[in-house]
Design a protein around this motif. Structure first.
Motif, mmCIF file in Angstrom:
data_model
loop_
_atom_site.group_PDB
_atom_site.id
_atom_site.type_symbol
_atom_site.label_atom_id
_atom_site.label_comp_id
_atom_site.label_asym_id
_atom_site.label_seq_id
_atom_site.Cartn_x
_atom_site.Cartn_y
_atom_site.Cartn_z
ATOM 1 N N GLN A 190 0.826 -1.210 0.000
ATOM 2 C CA GLN A 190 0.000 0.000 0.000
ATOM 3 C C GLN A 190 0.861 1.261 0.000
ATOM 4 O O GLN A 190 1.964 1.287 0.564
ATOM 5 C CB GLN A 190 -0.901 0.013 1.233
ATOM 6 C CG GLN A 190 -1.917 -1.108 1.271
ATOM 7 C CD GLN A 190 -2.962 -0.884 2.356
ATOM 8 O OE1 GLN A 190 -2.985 0.143 3.034
ATOM 9 N NE2 GLN A 190 -3.854 -1.859 2.515
ATOM 10 N N ASN A 202 -2.076 2.131 7.580
ATOM 11 C CA ASN A 202 -3.266 2.693 6.936
ATOM 12 C C ASN A 202 -4.560 2.193 7.562
ATOM 13 O O ASN A 202 -5.485 2.968 7.821
ATOM 14 C CB ASN A 202 -3.269 2.354 5.442
ATOM 15 C CG ASN A 202 -2.378 3.267 4.622
ATOM 16 O OD1 ASN A 202 -2.108 4.397 5.017
ATOM 17 N ND2 ASN A 202 -1.914 2.777 3.489
ATOM 18 N N GLN A 203 -4.645 0.891 7.807
ATOM 19 C CA GLN A 203 -5.894 0.309 8.298
ATOM 20 C C GLN A 203 -6.209 0.726 9.731
ATOM 21 O O GLN A 203 -7.381 0.930 10.081
ATOM 22 C CB GLN A 203 -5.840 -1.227 8.202
ATOM 23 C CG GLN A 203 -5.656 -1.758 6.805
ATOM 24 C CD GLN A 203 -6.746 -1.289 5.847
ATOM 25 O OE1 GLN A 203 -7.935 -1.369 6.167
ATOM 26 N NE2 GLN A 203 -6.349 -0.794 4.685
ATOM 27 N N ALA A 233 -6.076 -8.474 8.896
ATOM 28 C CA ALA A 233 -7.284 -7.644 9.057
ATOM 29 C C ALA A 233 -7.736 -7.646 10.511
ATOM 30 O O ALA A 233 -8.164 -6.606 11.049
ATOM 31 C CB ALA A 233 -8.396 -8.153 8.145
ATOM 32 N N ALA A 250 -5.424 -5.366 12.569
ATOM 33 C CA ALA A 250 -5.747 -3.956 12.329
ATOM 34 C C ALA A 250 -7.040 -3.556 13.046
ATOM 35 O O ALA A 250 -7.118 -2.468 13.647
ATOM 36 C CB ALA A 250 -5.876 -3.695 10.828
ATOM 37 N N ARG A 251 -8.061 -4.415 13.004
ATOM 38 C CA ARG A 251 -9.327 -4.108 13.693
ATOM 39 C C ARG A 251 -9.113 -4.001 15.192
ATOM 40 O O ARG A 251 -9.679 -3.112 15.851
ATOM 41 C CB ARG A 251 -10.380 -5.180 13.393
ATOM 42 C CG ARG A 251 -10.971 -5.147 12.007
ATOM 43 C CD ARG A 251 -12.275 -5.931 11.943
ATOM 44 N NE ARG A 251 -12.138 -7.304 12.403
ATOM 45 C CZ ARG A 251 -11.764 -8.321 11.627
ATOM 46 N NH1 ARG A 251 -11.474 -8.111 10.353
ATOM 47 N NH2 ARG A 251 -11.694 -9.549 12.119
#
Length: 292
Positions: free
Chosen positions: A26, A86-87, A280, A283-284
C-alpha cells in the motif's frame, strides 16, 4: 565462535516471506528511516505514517519481525507495516533489532525499552501519542514484544494499549524434541532448534528467566491486553495457549485466535486467505483499543 559462523551462514538463506507478501503493498503518506542511538547498538528503524488520519497526534505501534532471534531484518515486514499503518490509522515503527549470537538475551528487550524512551523524548516532533502505544511481533519478535511488556512492568512504566503476539515462541525450557513439531525434518533434528537457543541464551539458566520464557513469568492484571494468534500445526502452539490462559487467569483481557490448518508463520507464508484474515483482525483490534 561456532554459533557466530553458523548464524552468519543461515542469514544467507533466502527469506521465503520476502517473495510473496500476504497483503498488497500500500501507498502511505511517508516512510521515515532513522538511526537511533541505544546502549546496545545504533538501531535502524522505519516510521510509517498513514495516508489518512484526522488526529494531530497519532497512536504508535512497535513492530518486531520474526527470524528465530538470529536472522532477517525489518524490511521483511514492510508490506505489513504499511497495511497496519493505513488500516489502523496509526504510526508504525518497524525495528531492526540486534541479532544473536552477537547480541544475546536480554539485549533486544533492553534495546526495545530504550527505543520507547527515545520515542517519549521526541513525541511532539514525531507527532505521536505515547499514551496510545502498542507493541507486537511474529515468532521470535512476539517473544520480544511479550518480554518488553513484562520489562515495562518491572520498570514501573505504563503498559501499552495492546500486545499482539503472532505464533509466539515463549518457552525455552521445554526441549524442542518435546514440542509438537509438524515438520518432519525439524522433528527429526531438534538439535537445530537447540542451536538457536544456544545463540540467544548465553547461559543455560537463562532458559527459565521470565523475560526469555514469558510462560514462566509471574503475571498480573496490570499487563497490556493481548491479541494472540496461533496456528494449529505449530510447535509453539502449546506455549501460546499456556500464556493466553495464564494472562486470562491473572485478569488480563485476552483475545485468542486459533487458525486451523495453518503452520508457523502463516501470516507471512500463507495460506494467503488465512494470512489476510489475520492481518485484518490485527488492524481491527488496534483500532478497537485506540478508540476505547
Amino acid at each position: 565462535m561456532f554459533t557466530s559462523v553458523i548464524a552468519k551462514l543461515l542469514r544467507h538463506l533466502p527469506n521465503k516471506a520476502l517473495k510473496t507478501p500476504m497483503v498488497p503493498l500500500q501507498n502511505i503518506k511517508m516512510k521515515k528511516d532513522v538511526l537511533i542511538e541505544t546502549s546496545v547498538q545504533r538501531t535502524p528503524i522505519s516510521l510509517y505514517y498513514p495516508l489518512k488520519a484526522n488526529q494531530e497526534k497519532l497512536p504508535v505501534y512497535l513492530n518486531f519481525h520474526g527470524g528465530a532471534f538470529i536472522m532477517n531484518n525489518k524490511e521483511m515486514d514492510d508490506p505489513y507495516c504499511r497495511f497496519l499503518c493505513n488500516q489502523a490509522e496509526c504510526v508504525v515503527l518497524n525495528i531492526d533489532y540486534v541479532k544473536a549470537p552477537e547480541h544475546r538475551f536480554p539485549k533486544p528487550i533492553e534495546q526495545g525499552y530504550e527505543i520507547i524512551q527515545w520515542l517519549k523524548s521526541r513525541a511532539e516532533e514525531l507527532k505521536i501519542d505515547m499514551g496510545k502505544l502498542m507493541v507486537g511481533g511474529q515468532s521470535s519478535g512476539a517473544n520480544i514484544a511479550a518480554a518488553l511488556c513484562l520489562y515495562l512492568e518491572e520498570k514501573g512504566d505504563n503498559q501499552p494499549l495492546l500486545q499482539v503476539l503472532s505464533c509466539p515462541m515463549l518457552d525455552f525450557v521445554t526441549p524442542h524434541a518435546d514440542k509438537p513439531e509438524p515438520d518432519r525434518w525439524r522433528s527429526r533434528y531438534p538439535q537445530v532448534a537447540n542451536f538457536i537457543n544456544m545463540c540467544y541464551l548465553s547461559e543455560k539458566e537463562h532458559a527459565g528467566h521470565p523475560l526469555a520464557s514469558p510462560v514462566f513469568a509471574k503475571v498480573t492484571d496490570r499487563l497490556a491486553p493481548a491479541l494472540i494468534l496461533n496456528a494449529e500445526h505449530d510447535a509453539f502452539k502449546p506455549e501460546a495457549e499456556c500464556y493466553a490462559e495464564k494472562l486470562k487467569a491473572a485478569g488480563v483481557d485476552v483475545q485468542y485466535e486459533l487458525y486451523n490448518d495453518c503452520y508457523h508463520a502463516f501470516t507471512h507464508l500463507g495460506p494467503k486467505e488465512r494470512a489476510e484474515e489475520a492481518w485484518a483482525l490485527i488492524a481491527r483490534k488496534m483500532k478497537e483499543v485506540i478508540k476505547a
